[in-house]
Design a protein around this motif. Sequence first.
Motif, PDB file in Angstrom:
ATOM      1  N   SER A 113      71.907  26.099  47.923  1.00 10.13           N
ATOM      2  CA  SER A 113      73.026  25.153  48.166  1.00 10.13           C
ATOM      3  C   SER A 113      73.638  24.680  46.868  1.00 10.13           C
ATOM      4  CB  SER A 113      72.526  23.973  48.991  1.00 10.13           C
ATOM      5  OG  SER A 113      72.040  24.411  50.223  1.00 10.13           O
ATOM      6  N   GLY A 114      73.800  25.605  45.935  1.00 10.68           N
ATOM      7  CA  GLY A 114      74.484  25.279  44.686  1.00 10.68           C
ATOM      8  C   GLY A 114      73.585  24.706  43.612  1.00 10.68           C
ATOM      9  N   VAL A 115      72.293  24.528  43.896  1.00 14.44           N
ATOM     10  CA  VAL A 115      71.371  23.971  42.905  1.00 14.44           C
ATOM     11  C   VAL A 115      70.379  25.054  42.507  1.00 14.44           C
ATOM     12  CG1 VAL A 115      69.628  22.219  42.447  1.00 14.44           C
ATOM     13  CG2 VAL A 115      71.623  21.653  43.849  1.00 14.44           C
ATOM     14  N   TYR A 116      70.243  25.248  41.196  1.00 19.75           N
ATOM     15  CA  TYR A 116      69.342  26.284  40.695  1.00 19.75           C
ATOM     16  C   TYR A 116      67.933  25.723  40.582  1.00 19.75           C
ATOM     17  CZ  TYR A 116      67.161  29.749  37.670  1.00 19.75           C
ATOM     18  OH  TYR A 116      66.319  30.680  37.144  1.00 19.75           O
TER      19      TYR A 116
END
Length: 711
Positions: A113-116
């Motif tokens: 969800s866009g977080v590494y």
Amino acid sequence: MALSGTLTNVFRTGYGIQIEWSATQNITNNTSTVTANFYLISYGSSYTISSSALKTVRITIDGTTFTSANYSGSLSGNQKKLMATASKTINHNADGTKTFSISGNIDLKVTLSGVYWGTVSIGSQNFTLDTIPRASTPTFSASSTTMGNAVTINTNRASTSFTHTISYSFGTASGTIATGVGASYAWTVPLSLVSAISGSSGTCTITLKTYSGATLVGTKTATMTLVKPAVTTPTVNYSAREMGQIIRVTTNPSNSALSHKIYYAFTGISKTLLNTTASGNTYYDWTIPLATLAPKIPNNTSGTVTVYADTYYGSTLIGSKTVTFTATVPSSVVPTVSISKTGVSLYNGYYVQNKSKVSVTLSDSGSYGSTISSRKTTINGATYTTASFTTGVLTGAGTNTITTTVTDSRGRTKTTSTTITVTAYANPQATSLTAIRSNSDGTANPQGAYMKLTGSAVISSINNTNTKSTYIRYRPTGGSWTTAASDAVNYTPSLSAVVPADVNSTFEVELVAADYYSSATRATTVSTAFVLMDFHSSGMSMAIGKVAEGKGVLDINGDVWFGGNQMNTDLVHPLELDWYSMESLNGEIRITLPFKADTKNIYLVNFGAIPNPAGSSLYWNTVTGVLSVPVTYNGSAVVSRPKFTTLASHNSTMTLTVTALARKTDGTLVTEVAGGNEAINSTLVLSITGFGSNYPTLAARLPRLKLKRIL
């Protein structure tokens, strides 16, 4: 202690990692083998990972790190995926205990969800493994044995590979019983041990050394009683024993063919059978029945138990002997009490200092037949002796402890306590208020057409829930109020305002601070604009130091000096008091004199209208006046009045002038009198003695005392 456990890290919504470990133990080697599985977990059907790369996983067990990269990071919804397994054999401590740590991490390296997410870890946690049994604990087939009989010593070993060496110590004798013993050993107690003790019985200490091969694992001891052959006299092993505990009744027959019946008696309980022993038996262990005996002595903590040993040969009673001991109610048997508390007059759920109360109800009872004889509850500096009560208002802020002690009919007590937190509270304070004539910018100007108003207040916050309102208002004398400034936000507000003020009017100014409970007001006045002298338009009034407002013939604003002395111009509230002094002319009058600050204060005390019947000789003997500190009256400390002559009007008067100076010191009104002394709440004490030749009691002819402040 455990042989399994779980560590979890839900590192974001829907995703987590988990380590599940379990252990198997090797009793002989004193080791545990810990196996840990590392999982990647989805907590919902929509939480997936698409990654074909193998993920590096590290599992650290008891300081050893195991690294593997055998599985990809792909993860389906609701999947619990095994990513790595590691196993380690851990040595336990010499006593069989062991605590180990476990942790782990995975190089996830995925974007969710866009977080590494790079490396995701489970922090180290400690776990205590089940203790591995070590040294064997000896037990016996009988705790008491007559010399010459056999007793079995059980080793209760933890491993079938363990062997033992058994030895004994008894009185002056000691020796080795056996070596290389496995599960148990039958020991025939040597009759020679009778010389090792002087009494009829003694305690034998059995020492058990446990070996694993040639290695000594540990040593433990246990005791047993060895008994000489003796006469049939009952004995007990305690002279005083708590109810609920075991007491041993020993019957040592002189012949193994004898048998016994054992009875007991107690307060309110007649002779009751406890046990029938077969011939040859030497003791009986009796658990003293707390629930049976204690209710028989509700007002005492102990009673005497009589133990009977009736000796039989077959069915024939040979005789009976007794022994007594004191059975005590255990110290743990105390009354019970619990405290239930309900707040009274709370504010937003808070106990408020000097406002709230607490209603207390005690639930108490005696124990094993006793009854409650007294109660004592302390709180807020007060003591209560009933089972339910409501306190006065709680005057102390902070933690208030409610402590209750109940006493039962045995004199046993039980104390319990609970606490409530009382929030500090004080009534609102209007701490300061100033009002001066000024220019429109607030610069002081006694002839200004504005007023500068400033004030401050303090309101208790009650944990920032108290209602609060502070405002400054003003009005022309007798007019309608106008609010100049207000604050409904702060508990320590400071207000300031500059408002128009007609130069021809006097203004009343008030600072009002209010909260949920009450309000406080501080007031002052602002005079008309300064004019040295002014005449009212009516031609009937004049003013000095202010604008004439038609208040009387002369209206003065400012200090007035006359003959080098400052005069008291406060004539708005002149003091004039009028009493009948007392029931006779003999006695004492105490009058508290109000003093005005920074002025002389002169009072006239007048005794008059004394009716004297014709033919009597009524006169004043002495009149003395004293303040609470030395002061002079007409130049002397004692004022004497000469004898009255009989007057046609039967009326004489006497005037006593009291002069003192009052002033303010640090805001406190004090009285300054001769010699530089000061006194607060100065009191004039008049001691009066009067008598008449014909009328020794003059209650029907009382003088009227008048006290009037003239300056």
